[in-house]
Design an enzyme around this catalytic site. Structure first.
Site, PDB file in Angstrom:
ATOM      1  N   GLY A  57       0.841  -1.188   0.000  1.00 12.01           N
ATOM      2  CA  GLY A  57       0.000   0.000   0.000  1.00 12.01           C
ATOM      3  C   GLY A  57       0.873   1.233   0.000  1.00 12.01           C
ATOM      4  N   LYS A  58       0.957   1.901   1.138  1.00 10.67           N
ATOM      5  CA  LYS A  58       1.756   3.112   1.306  1.00 10.67           C
ATOM      6  C   LYS A  58       1.379   4.165   0.273  1.00 10.67           C
ATOM      7  CE  LYS A  58       5.647   0.719   1.373  1.00 10.67           C
ATOM      8  NZ  LYS A  58       7.037   0.335   1.440  1.00 10.67           N
ATOM      9  N   HIS A  59       0.074   4.407   0.131  1.00  8.91           N
ATOM     10  CA  HIS A  59      -0.402   5.428  -0.793  1.00  8.91           C
ATOM     11  C   HIS A  59      -1.850   5.790  -0.466  1.00  8.91           C
ATOM     12  CE1 HIS A  59      -1.754   1.697  -2.862  1.00  8.91           C
ATOM     13  NE2 HIS A  59      -2.801   2.450  -3.187  1.00  8.91           N
ATOM     14  N   ALA A  60      -2.318   6.826  -1.128  1.00 10.21           N
ATOM     15  CA  ALA A  60      -3.730   7.223  -1.104  1.00 10.21           C
ATOM     16  C   ALA A  60      -4.134   7.459  -2.549  1.00 10.21           C
ATOM     17  CB  ALA A  60      -3.917   8.498  -0.276  1.00 10.21           C
ATOM     18  N   HIS A 105      -3.306   4.391   3.145  1.00 12.29           N
ATOM     19  CA  HIS A 105      -3.486   3.046   3.699  1.00 12.29           C
ATOM     20  C   HIS A 105      -2.250   2.182   3.461  1.00 12.29           C
ATOM     21  CE1 HIS A 105      -5.074   3.056  -0.420  1.00 12.29           C
ATOM     22  NE2 HIS A 105      -4.699   1.796  -0.494  1.00 12.29           N
TER      23      HIS A 105
END
Length: 141
Positions: A57-60, A105
């Site tokens: 994830g590590k993004h929006a 997230h």
């Protein structure tokens, strides 16, 4: 009944119908524009998560909406709306989390045999991603 209490904005709990047959397994049903609160344009799953220290994830997203499920095993879902952060244990195959736009997230702490299933409101578009956390925080102000 689920026991998840979400504290972050741009999120929600999605519960799918689960028909249990002790002899023949479970049937779990997801309907677009009903339980899944948008028209589904993309479905993907993540498996073979053998490295339990991985963080995915590590993004929006700027516009894309998603609903994420753990259909086998368990993992920790990290949620961050720019003000409130929360971790949710995902371990029920018919309980998912709605990930609205502008919700950072992450997924981590995967159990052996973990499988994630995601319904998305749009096709893959790299320009919809916010991959830098500082940019995300700046955009949420």
């Amino acid at each position: 009944m689920n026991s998840i209490e979400l504290k972050v904005n741009h999120s929600g709990i999605v519960t799918l119908a689960k028909i249990q047959d002790d002899r023949d397994g479970n049937l779990i049903i997801a309907n677009a524009l009903k339980e899944i609160p948008f028209e589904i344009k993309r479905v993907y799953y993540i498996n073979q998560l053998e490295n339990s220290v991985s963080i995915r994830g590590k993004h929006a997203h700027k516009k894309c909406e998603q609903v994420i499920f753990c259909i086998s095993g368990s993992f920790l879902l990290g949620l961050d709306d720019g003000k409130v952060q929360q971790k949710v244990l995902m371990n029920k195959d018919n309980i998912g989390i709605y990930l609205g736009p502008m919700l950072w997230h992450t997924m981590e702490d995967f159990s052996a045999g973990c499988v994630l299933l995601v319904f998305a409101s749009d096709y893959y578009d790299e320009s919809d991603y916010i991959r830098n956390y500082e940019d995300f925080i700046r955009l949420t102000k």
